[in-house]
Design a protein around this motif. Structure first.
Motif, short mmCIF file in Angstrom:
data_model
loop_
_atom_site.label_atom_id
_atom_site.label_comp_id
_atom_site.label_asym_id
_atom_site.label_seq_id
_atom_site.Cartn_x
_atom_site.Cartn_y
_atom_site.Cartn_z
N ARG B 8 0.86 -1.19 0.00
CA ARG B 8 0.00 0.00 0.00
C ARG B 8 0.90 1.24 0.00
O ARG B 8 1.76 1.38 0.85
N CYS B 9 0.68 2.10 -0.97
CA CYS B 9 1.52 3.30 -1.14
C CYS B 9 1.34 4.25 0.04
O CYS B 9 0.21 4.57 0.41
N PRO B 10 2.45 4.74 0.63
CA PRO B 10 2.34 5.64 1.77
C PRO B 10 1.77 7.01 1.39
O PRO B 10 1.27 7.72 2.26
N ASP B 11 1.82 7.35 0.11
CA ASP B 11 1.33 8.69 -0.28
C ASP B 11 -0.14 8.65 -0.69
O ASP B 11 -0.97 9.37 -0.15
N CYS B 12 -0.46 7.81 -1.68
CA CYS B 12 -1.81 7.88 -2.26
C CYS B 12 -2.71 6.74 -1.78
O CYS B 12 -3.87 6.67 -2.15
N ASP B 13 -2.16 5.83 -0.98
CA ASP B 13 -2.93 4.71 -0.45
C ASP B 13 -3.29 3.67 -1.53
O ASP B 13 -4.04 2.73 -1.27
N PHE B 30 7.80 1.18 -7.11
CA PHE B 30 7.15 2.46 -7.40
C PHE B 30 5.66 2.27 -7.56
O PHE B 30 5.19 1.24 -8.03
N CYS B 31 4.95 3.28 -7.11
CA CYS B 31 3.50 3.20 -7.10
C CYS B 31 2.96 3.49 -8.50
O CYS B 31 3.25 4.55 -9.06
N PRO B 32 2.19 2.56 -9.08
CA PRO B 32 1.68 2.80 -10.44
C PRO B 32 0.65 3.93 -10.49
O PRO B 32 0.36 4.42 -11.57
N PHE B 33 0.13 4.31 -9.33
CA PHE B 33 -0.95 5.31 -9.34
C PHE B 33 -0.39 6.74 -9.21
O PHE B 33 -0.75 7.61 -9.98
N CYS B 34 0.50 6.96 -8.23
CA CYS B 34 1.01 8.33 -8.07
C CYS B 34 2.47 8.45 -8.51
O CYS B 34 3.05 9.54 -8.45
N LYS B 35 3.07 7.32 -8.94
CA LYS B 35 4.43 7.28 -9.48
C LYS B 35 5.53 7.56 -8.45
O LYS B 35 6.67 7.79 -8.79
ZN LIG Z 1 0.89 6.14 -4.71
#
Ligand SMILES: [Zn+2]
Lengths: 472, 47
Positions: B8-13, B30-35
């Motif tokens: 779970r991404c710490p920035d965008c969840d 790397f997060c595919p949603f917020c990069k």
């Molecule tokens: Zn993210």
């Protein structure tokens, strides 16, 4: 004129115009192209689509994208120069036959190569200018879904393979390679600390592209295979980066030249794969882009990966070829259906001349790719019709004597049901009739009656067209 | 099937998955949603 994507599109417009859609309205390469394809899929429609006004990564509009090219086998038949109606066993057999008539490529000058109309090297080679597509929601980034060519060691020749390449930055992509030929070349170079030169080919005649899905043996030069599928020599031209040492296809639409860096692994993925699931993000090699060359008005060729466009016919044709090697003249057809994501299921129809032959056919098929359900049927069963195959299982198969389970064979990492990392359990179903004892006849109306009674003599054509299609 | 683990991404969840055997080395993901580049040690949740 050499065969290229444009000659194919002209042919498509002429022979199968109803299977070709041109969209002029602006569309974003970020999920919108694949959203439109899902709308079509929902309606059971699978045309090739040329998008005329696509927004690239850098937001610039007006790019052209051609996709869903191989989603209908009639269009693959057309690519091989066959009558589109011959998309069943004739197509499989022709694919397999062509692969054995390799054609040497020829080299042409830069001036004769359309792919050199625009040459960008150094900082000018910027991937953001291209309409690289975002396919599925959890994809790590936009992805190239086409051919990556590498040169095999000791001048054996070239390898063409479908590999996903993930946009990372203006001059870098990630790449995922399954442990086949490109992977071998890359790891051999990496052990010596050397980069691996690659050229990513985005667009050519589909017959050329299909060479990338054919599972040819390691010593084969796949430019010769592509020539065999095209029915003419592939025209090659020196690359910008390596000159004569890496030849690239002159009639391509777009070529990205780069090096897979040795000793570098960075996160790549997730990516919606042909299995219909996302492959996970993993630490994978990185390509450093060196040059981009393309036609003035290039068309970016994309595969609608994870859907019907995935060209599993490469597996199917090689199964046909290998089964035909062990049972010459007995193979009636081989089909790798979309329901088995093309790579997992294979239906083989043979003329069963003696007991034991279905197992020989299944054993040969087992050596191609990752089949985990192989069904062998008699030659009165159309393997390209799944209802017929299931009918055959329902009425000619008993699990206690006709089922063979083979454990610990190579599987695909993209099969989410696998309990081990690289191996799966394969199942062979012998759905053929016994030949050493009497077997009941299938029901049928006399042929003479069928010939006499024509539908249009009894029900008007328009009325027939109004009756809803029943698919079960 | 390659084993997967959900991060779970710490920035965008946003939730995405990675190849599980590659965890434990505090590699960058790397997060595919917020990069965002995500170090394993800063991931909110691993399932
Ligand atoms: Zn993210």
């Amino acid at each position: 004129m050499a065969s290229d994507l444009r000659s194919y599109i002209s042919q498509l417009e002429e022979v199968l115009p109803q299977q070709y859609v041109v969209i002029e309205k602006e569309i974003d390469s970020r999920f919108e192209i694949t959203a439109l394809l899902r709308r079509l899929e929902k309606a059971d429609k699978f045309p090739s689509v040329l998008f005329e006004n696509v927004k690239a990564i850098n937001g610039q509009s007006g790019k052209r994208v051609f996709t869903n090219v191989t989603a209908d086998r009639r269009r693959i038949a057309l690519a091989l120069g066959l009558d589109p109606d011959k998309w069943r066993s004739e197509l499989t057999a022709e694919f397999a036959r062509r692969a054995e008539k390799l054609i040497e490529p020829v080299t042409v000058s830069r001036a004769e190569a359309p792919v050199k109309q625009v040459v960008k090297v150094g900082a000018g080679a910027d991937l953001q200018d291209l309409p690289i597509i975002y396919h599925h929601e959890m994809d790590g980034n936009p992805y190239g879904t086409l051919l990556v060519l590498t040169k095999k060691p000791e001048n054996i020749g070239y390898n063409l393979a479908y590999h996903r390449t993930m946009y990372k930055s203006p001059q870098q992509t990630g790449i995922h390679m399954s442990p086949f030929h490109s992977w071998k070349t890359f790891t051999d170079n990496e052990k010596k600390g050397l980069p691996t030169p690659v050229a990513i080919v985005h667009g050519h005649h589909p017959a050329f592209i299909l060479a990338g899905v054919f599972m040819s043996p390691w010593p084969w030069d796949e430019y010769k295979v592509a020539g065999a599928f095209l029915g003419e020599p592939v025209r090659l031209v020196p690359s910008e980066t390596w000159g004569e040492d890496l030849l690239v296809p002159a009639d391509a639409e777009v070529i990205i030249e780069g090096e897979i860096l040795p000793g570098v692994r960075e996160p790549e993925g997730p990516f919606g794969e042909w299995s219909g699931y996302y492959g996970p993000q993993r630490q994978n090699p990185v390509i450093q882009v060196k040059a981009i060359t393309h036609r003035q008005d290039y068309i970016w060729y994309d595969t609608d990966i994870g859907h019907l466009d995935h060209p599993g016919i490469g597996w199917e044709a090689e199964i046909y070829r290998r089964v035909n090697d062990v049972l010459p003249g007995s193979v009636r057809g081989v089909f790798c259906p979309y329901s088995g994501r093309e790579g997992f299921h294979a239906y083989i129809s043979i003329e069963k001349l003696s007991e034991g032959l279905p197992a020989i056919a299944a054993s040969a098929a087992q050596t191609v790719g990752y089949p985990k359900l192989i069904v062998v049927v008699d030659d009165d069963i159309d393997p390209y019709d799944e209802r017929e195959v299931l009918f055959s299982i329902a009425t000619r198969f008993q699990a206690d004597k006709d089922l063979t389970v083979l454990k610990n064979v190579r599987g695909s990492m993209l099969d989410p049901s696998m309990s081990r990392l690289t191996t799966h359990t394969s199942t062979f179903i012998d759905a053929t009739k016994p030949i050493d004892e009497p077997f009941p006849l299938r029901v049928q109306v006399p042929q003479a009656a069928l010939e006499k009674v024509k539908l249009e003599d009894y029900i008007p054509r328009e009325r027939v067209d109004e009756i809803p299609y029943t698919s079960y | 099937m390659v084993q997967i683990a959900w991060l779970r991404c710490p920035d965008c969840d946003g939730k995405f998955y990675v190849e599980k055997p590659q965890l434990g080395k505090d590699a960058n993901w790397f997060c595919p949603f917020c990069k965002r580049t995500v170090k394993e040690s800063e991931v909110n949740e691993i399932v």
